[in-house]
Design an enzyme around this catalytic site. Structure first.
Site, PDB file in Angstrom:
ATOM      1  N   ALA A   1     -45.119  -0.364   4.286  1.00 20.10           N
ATOM      2  CA  ALA A   1     -43.571   0.241   3.877  1.00 20.10           C
ATOM      3  C   ALA A   1     -43.915   1.654   4.091  1.00 20.10           C
ATOM      4  CB  ALA A   1     -43.836  -0.100   2.320  1.00 20.10           C
ATOM      5  N   GLY A  33     -47.271  -3.254   3.552  1.00 20.07           N
ATOM      6  CA  GLY A  33     -46.037  -4.007   3.474  1.00 20.07           C
ATOM      7  C   GLY A  33     -45.929  -4.712   4.800  1.00 20.07           C
ATOM      8  N   GLU A  65     -47.861  -7.887   4.349  1.00 24.57           N
ATOM      9  CA  GLU A  65     -47.076  -8.741   3.462  1.00 24.57           C
ATOM     10  C   GLU A  65     -45.780  -9.582   3.943  1.00 24.57           C
ATOM     11  OE1 GLU A  65     -46.863  -5.135   0.890  1.00 24.57           O
ATOM     12  OE2 GLU A  65     -47.507  -6.477  -1.026  1.00 24.57           O
ATOM     13  N   GLU A  70     -53.064  -0.069   0.052  1.00 25.49           N
ATOM     14  CA  GLU A  70     -52.338   0.568  -1.045  1.00 25.49           C
ATOM     15  C   GLU A  70     -53.239   1.332  -1.931  1.00 25.49           C
ATOM     16  OE1 GLU A  70     -51.572  -2.435   0.049  1.00 25.49           O
ATOM     17  OE2 GLU A  70     -49.580  -2.682   0.402  1.00 25.49           O
TER      18      GLU A  70
HETATM   19  N1  CO8 Z   1     -45.216   5.179   6.432  1.00 21.97           N
HETATM   20  C1  CO8 Z   1     -44.549   5.977   7.089  1.00 21.97           C
HETATM   21  N2  CO8 Z   1     -45.120   6.474   8.395  1.00 21.97           N
HETATM   22  C2  CO8 Z   1     -46.165   6.113   9.012  1.00 21.97           C
HETATM   23  C3  CO8 Z   1     -46.771   5.068   8.372  1.00 21.97           C
HETATM   24  C4  CO8 Z   1     -46.338   4.557   7.136  1.00 21.97           C
HETATM   25  N3  CO8 Z   1     -46.821   3.351   6.444  1.00 21.97           N
HETATM   26  N4  CO8 Z   1     -47.871   4.617   8.861  1.00 21.97           N
HETATM   27  C5  CO8 Z   1     -47.824   5.104  10.011  1.00 21.97           C
HETATM   28  N5  CO8 Z   1     -46.840   6.208  10.261  1.00 21.97           N
HETATM   29  C6  CO8 Z   1     -46.401   7.412  10.975  1.00 21.97           C
HETATM   30  C7  CO8 Z   1     -47.369   8.545  10.949  1.00 21.97           C
HETATM   31  O1  CO8 Z   1     -47.307   9.498   9.765  1.00 21.97           O
HETATM   32  C8  CO8 Z   1     -47.232   9.161  12.297  1.00 21.97           C
HETATM   33  O2  CO8 Z   1     -46.083   9.897  12.227  1.00 21.97           O
HETATM   34  P1  CO8 Z   1     -46.247  11.359  12.845  1.00 21.97           P
HETATM   35  O3  CO8 Z   1     -46.623  11.236  14.212  1.00 21.97           O
HETATM   36  O4  CO8 Z   1     -44.870  11.951  12.203  1.00 21.97           O
HETATM   37  O5  CO8 Z   1     -47.241  12.375  11.947  1.00 21.97           O
HETATM   38  C9  CO8 Z   1     -47.099   7.990  13.034  1.00 21.97           C
HETATM   39  O6  CO8 Z   1     -46.653   6.800  12.294  1.00 21.97           O
HETATM   40  C10 CO8 Z   1     -48.354   7.665  13.797  1.00 21.97           C
HETATM   41  O7  CO8 Z   1     -49.349   7.235  13.030  1.00 21.97           O
HETATM   42  P2  CO8 Z   1     -50.649   7.947  12.994  1.00 21.97           P
HETATM   43  O8  CO8 Z   1     -50.732   9.124  13.696  1.00 21.97           O
HETATM   44  O9  CO8 Z   1     -51.555   7.995  11.787  1.00 21.97           O
HETATM   45  O10 CO8 Z   1     -51.516   6.853  14.015  1.00 21.97           O
HETATM   46  P3  CO8 Z   1     -53.017   6.486  13.983  1.00 21.97           P
HETATM   47  O11 CO8 Z   1     -53.209   5.293  15.279  1.00 21.97           O
HETATM   48  O12 CO8 Z   1     -53.994   7.703  14.074  1.00 21.97           O
HETATM   49  O13 CO8 Z   1     -53.304   5.591  12.407  1.00 21.97           O
HETATM   50  C11 CO8 Z   1     -52.965   3.948  11.018  1.00 21.97           C
HETATM   51  C12 CO8 Z   1     -52.755   4.345  12.657  1.00 21.97           C
HETATM   52  C13 CO8 Z   1     -54.402   3.619  10.769  1.00 21.97           C
HETATM   53  C14 CO8 Z   1     -52.159   2.518  10.853  1.00 21.97           C
HETATM   54  C15 CO8 Z   1     -52.500   5.086  10.137  1.00 21.97           C
HETATM   55  O14 CO8 Z   1     -50.998   5.330  10.494  1.00 21.97           O
HETATM   56  C16 CO8 Z   1     -52.501   4.504   8.678  1.00 21.97           C
HETATM   57  O15 CO8 Z   1     -53.172   4.457   7.888  1.00 21.97           O
HETATM   58  N6  CO8 Z   1     -50.827   4.153   8.135  1.00 21.97           N
HETATM   59  C17 CO8 Z   1     -50.818   4.107   6.958  1.00 21.97           C
HETATM   60  C18 CO8 Z   1     -51.052   2.609   6.325  1.00 21.97           C
HETATM   61  C19 CO8 Z   1     -50.764   2.302   5.233  1.00 21.97           C
HETATM   62  O16 CO8 Z   1     -51.341   2.979   3.938  1.00 21.97           O
HETATM   63  N7  CO8 Z   1     -49.840   1.240   4.786  1.00 21.97           N
HETATM   64  C20 CO8 Z   1     -49.524   0.911   3.317  1.00 21.97           C
HETATM   65  C21 CO8 Z   1     -48.384   1.575   3.054  1.00 21.97           C
HETATM   66  S1  CO8 Z   1     -48.037   1.272   1.247  1.00 21.97           S
HETATM   67  C22 CO8 Z   1     -47.186  -0.402   1.412  1.00 21.97           C
HETATM   68  O17 CO8 Z   1     -47.005  -0.789   2.194  1.00 21.97           O
HETATM   69  C23 CO8 Z   1     -46.728  -0.932  -0.148  1.00 21.97           C
HETATM   70  C24 CO8 Z   1     -46.645  -0.061  -1.056  1.00 21.97           C
HETATM   71  C25 CO8 Z   1     -46.199  -0.584  -2.572  1.00 21.97           C
HETATM   72  C26 CO8 Z   1     -45.874   0.361  -3.397  1.00 21.97           C
HETATM   73  C27 CO8 Z   1     -44.590  -0.133  -4.268  1.00 21.97           C
HETATM   74  C28 CO8 Z   1     -43.843   1.110  -4.814  1.00 21.97           C
HETATM   75  C29 CO8 Z   1     -42.437   0.564  -5.376  1.00 21.97           C
END
Ligand code: CO8
Length: 258
Positions: A66, A109, A112, A132
């Protein structure tokens, strides 16, 4: 099909493909992606020419979760009142088979969403995870439920409590993934599976989907009765007559979805 902001769509020989297209955010699932995917899937579901739907992402990411940036300022009352993420049920309501084809990251997400499909095909480079916990939250689009049903309590707890990633081989061994292929064969394999499904009776494939999903929602006794009733109802279809006649006459069946 009309243009979408965050996905690409394509339809060919009974198979529709939805490709998530937010490369700069690793296909993070913001509300626009949710709306686009569910609108497209609902439209393909209603389209008589389509028999199966593929959802895929890019080489690097199916979807990295997400959209954390969209959620970072979200407060409880807004999320609760809008029933944040409930819109994904429009995808799981789709009656045609959905194949999710995963390359690269399928996290949070993204994992999921991959599990909302009916057949999950992964490349050797796929990485699954429910990270998460690292953000101080928990899965919100079905991860704690569907992952547990797919791979069991031990591994689901491991994934959701540590936030670690799981590679394709472990995911296949654990029952999350149906098939693993080389990255360059991912889409062709998904298309082959979809084309095989498209060659069958649409009524029968919709019944298979309902019957298998019922296994997760009822007791065994109720599920067995439901399956039996569905089976009985196939005897009222032209596709059953045609399928069995074709077998007896040693020829290919010509299903008419009727
Ligand atoms: N959301 C928003 N932006 C993202 C996300 C994300 N989930 N993942 C990556 N991006 C963006 C980064 O911020 C980055 O943007 P920018 O260049 O502007 O800084 C761009 O994508 C590239 O990402 P990275 O530079 O981090 O790329 P890497 O190759 O170094 O790393 C990873 C890749 C390991 C996938 C890393 O991006 C990462 O850890 N991403 C987040 C993964 C994560 O935590 N996902 C779970 C999200 S929460 C969810 O899905 C459910 C939540 C439910 C909550 C309920 C609330 C109501």
């Amino acid at each position: 099909m009309s243009d979408f902001e965050t996905i690409l769509t394509d339809a060919d020989q009974g198979v529709a493909t939805i490709t998530i297209n937010r490369p700069k955010a690793l296909n993070a699932l913001n509300l626009q992606v949710l709306t686009d995917i569910t609108d497209a899937a609902t439209a393909f579901d209603a389209d008589d020419d389509i028999k199966a739907i593929i959802i895929t992402g890019s080489d690097k990411a199916f979807a990295a979760g997400a959209d954390i940036k969209e959620m970072s300022d979200l407060d409880f009352s807004t999320a609760f009142k809008a029933d944040w993420f409930a819109g994904w049920t429009r995808l799981t309501d789709v009656r045609k088979p959905v194949i999710t084809a995963v390359n690269g990251f399928a996290l949070g997400g993204g994992c999921e969403l991959a599990m909302m499909g009916d057949i999950l095909v992964a490349s050797t480079k796929a990485k699954f995870g429910q990270p998460e916990i690292n953000l101080g939250v928990l899965p919100g689009m079905g991860g704690s439920q569907r992952l547990t049903r797919a791979i069991g309590k031990a591994k689901s707890m491991d994934m959701c409590l540590t936030g670690r990633m799981m590679g394709a081989e472990e995911a296949e061994r654990s029952g999350l993934v149906a098939r693993i292929v080389e990255p360059e064969e991912l889409l062709s394999t998904a298309n082959e599976i979809a084309a095989t499904i498209a060659s069958k009776s649409r009524i029968a494939s919709a019944m298979v989907k309902e019957a298998v999903n019922t296994a997760f929602e009822t007791t065994l006794e109720q599920g067995l009765r439901y399956e039996r009733r569905l089976f009985h109802s196939t005897l009222a279809t032209n596709d059953q007559s045609e399928g069995m006649a074709a077998f007896v006459e040693k020829r290919d069946a010509n299903f008419t979805d009727s």
